[in-house]
Motif scaffolding. Structure first.
Motif, PDB file in Angstrom:
ATOM      1  N   GLY A  93      49.811  -5.677  12.444  1.00 16.78           N
ATOM      2  CA  GLY A  93      48.585  -6.708  12.055  1.00 16.78           C
ATOM      3  C   GLY A  93      48.180  -6.887  10.672  1.00 16.78           C
ATOM      4  N   VAL A  94      48.421  -5.788   9.933  1.00 18.89           N
ATOM      5  CA  VAL A  94      48.138  -6.172   8.470  1.00 18.89           C
ATOM      6  C   VAL A  94      49.354  -7.027   7.928  1.00 18.89           C
ATOM      7  N   THR A  95      50.605  -6.567   8.412  1.00 25.67           N
ATOM      8  CA  THR A  95      51.938  -7.293   7.952  1.00 25.67           C
ATOM      9  C   THR A  95      51.757  -8.758   8.375  1.00 25.67           C
ATOM     10  N   MET A  96      51.161  -9.032   9.508  1.00 24.12           N
ATOM     11  CA  MET A  96      51.449 -10.699  10.009  1.00 24.12           C
ATOM     12  C   MET A  96      50.312 -11.273   9.907  1.00 24.12           C
ATOM     13  N   VAL A  97      49.049 -10.661  10.106  1.00 27.77           N
ATOM     14  CA  VAL A  97      47.741 -11.373   9.880  1.00 27.77           C
ATOM     15  C   VAL A  97      47.247 -11.391   8.520  1.00 27.77           C
ATOM     16  N   ALA A 125      45.802  -8.274  15.242  1.00 28.73           N
ATOM     17  CA  ALA A 125      46.757  -8.675  16.376  1.00 28.73           C
ATOM     18  C   ALA A 125      47.067 -10.041  16.087  1.00 28.73           C
ATOM     19  N   TYR A 126      48.495 -10.326  16.374  1.00 32.33           N
ATOM     20  CA  TYR A 126      48.986 -11.750  16.207  1.00 32.33           C
ATOM     21  C   TYR A 126      49.256 -12.318  17.406  1.00 32.33           C
ATOM     22  N   GLY A 127      48.598 -13.571  17.962  1.00 27.57           N
ATOM     23  CA  GLY A 127      48.715 -13.928  19.252  1.00 27.57           C
ATOM     24  C   GLY A 127      49.575 -15.286  19.361  1.00 27.57           C
ATOM     25  N   ALA A 168      43.100  -4.115  19.072  1.00 32.20           N
ATOM     26  CA  ALA A 168      42.772  -4.818  17.876  1.00 32.20           C
ATOM     27  C   ALA A 168      41.449  -5.613  17.879  1.00 32.20           C
ATOM     28  N   ASP A 169      40.818  -5.337  16.643  1.00 33.46           N
ATOM     29  CA  ASP A 169      39.453  -5.981  16.513  1.00 33.46           C
ATOM     30  C   ASP A 169      39.495  -7.349  15.955  1.00 33.46           C
ATOM     31  N   VAL A 170      40.433  -7.832  15.314  1.00 37.64           N
ATOM     32  CA  VAL A 170      40.846  -9.114  14.959  1.00 37.64           C
ATOM     33  C   VAL A 170      41.972  -9.863  15.574  1.00 37.64           C
ATOM     34  N   PHE A 171      42.075 -10.948  16.048  1.00 36.81           N
ATOM     35  CA  PHE A 171      43.398 -11.715  16.410  1.00 36.81           C
ATOM     36  C   PHE A 171      43.377 -13.013  15.327  1.00 36.81           C
ATOM     37  N   THR A 172      44.591 -13.494  15.411  1.00 35.81           N
ATOM     38  CA  THR A 172      45.044 -14.811  14.893  1.00 35.81           C
ATOM     39  C   THR A 172      45.722 -15.356  16.196  1.00 35.81           C
ATOM     40  N   ILE A 173      44.911 -16.402  16.620  1.00 42.65           N
ATOM     41  CA  ILE A 173      45.533 -16.920  18.080  1.00 42.65           C
ATOM     42  C   ILE A 173      46.034 -18.500  17.674  1.00 42.65           C
TER      43      ILE A 173
END
Length: 252
Positions: A93-97, A125-127, A168-173
């Protein structure tokens, strides 16, 4: 690629081994080896330990709190965390978001989301993947429509196999705006209309959470659009390139 380890590389490897031994309980590791999962509390504790030691955001620029490791150091770290069955997928999450918010986000988005991600207080998380699109990411069917008052994007669709999905608390969608403009959004867990699916039963990486995400008229504030309308491919592949590198190192 030069894979001849130097004396400094070997010293760094020992430092990582000692850190893992001191900060991840053997009881938790054994549970995961036997097919169980880490708890969210264990993940938060692990993230905070990584942050405290300066290991957490190892691919972030230094000005944002990263430690700017060399590719070889990241390679060694990913090897050792995989060998020790640590929550290796969690920093994804930290690496990709985190890096895509740093590269593509507004000043406001950076102020709102980066501090909690960097400190390990929140999980990201990355969506991207969907039931009908995996490698062919640009054919995603999840779609967003700008509301009449232009305050929200109304998001509908489903994402599948999302690492960290249940935590996850935060997502990139990633989603299509007007059905043909591939774009990215920052979505928070408490968003009305977002439903997190049940945990997947997997053959590997069993210590992590992997779920689906469903969006039913989810209202995403307009200021949570990441970068520009129609520029989601740049964000998607920027993140994927990092994730592929980490997974390759871990599986080796």
């Amino acid at each position: 690629m030069n894979l001849n380890y130097t004396e400094a590389d070997n010293k760094f490897r020992k430092e990582i081994k000692d850190f893992i031994k001191d900060n991840l309980s053997q009881e938790a590791q054994k549970r995961v080896f036997n097919g169980g999962k880490y708890t969210k509390d264990e993940i938060i504790k692990w993230q905070k330990a990584l942050f405290r030691e300066g290991f957490f955001a190892n691919n972030w620029p230094k000005e944002y709190g990263g430690c700017e490791w060399t590719p070889m150091q990241r390679y060694i770290f990913d090897q050792e965390t995989a060998l020790s069955n640590t929550p290796e997928i969690i920093p994804f999450g930290v690496t990709m978001v985190g890096p895509v918010i740093i590269e593509f986000g507004t000043d406001n988005q950076k102020e709102r989301f980066l501090p909690d991600l960097l400190s390990g207080k929140k999980i990201a998380a990355y969506g991207l993947t969907e039931p009908s699109s995996g490698s062919d990411a640009l054919s995603a069917k999840t779609h967003a429509q700008l509301s009449k008052d232009k305050k929200f994007y109304i998001l509908n669709g489903e994402k599948q196999f999302i690492s960290n999905g249940g935590w996850a608390d935060v997502f990139t969608i990633l989603a299509q705006i007007d059905k043909n403009k591939f774009s990215a959004f920052i979505v928070e867990k408490n968003t009305e209309g977002l439903t997190v699916g049940s945990e997947e039963k997997k053959m590997g990486v069993k210590g992590s959470s992997t779920t689906s995400l469903k969006f039913n008229d989810a209202k995403i504030p307009s200021e949570n659009l990441l970068y520009k309308v129609g520029k989601g491919a740049e964000i998607a592949f920027s993140a994927l390139n990092i994730g592929r590198y980490k997974l390759a190192a871990a599986t080796v």
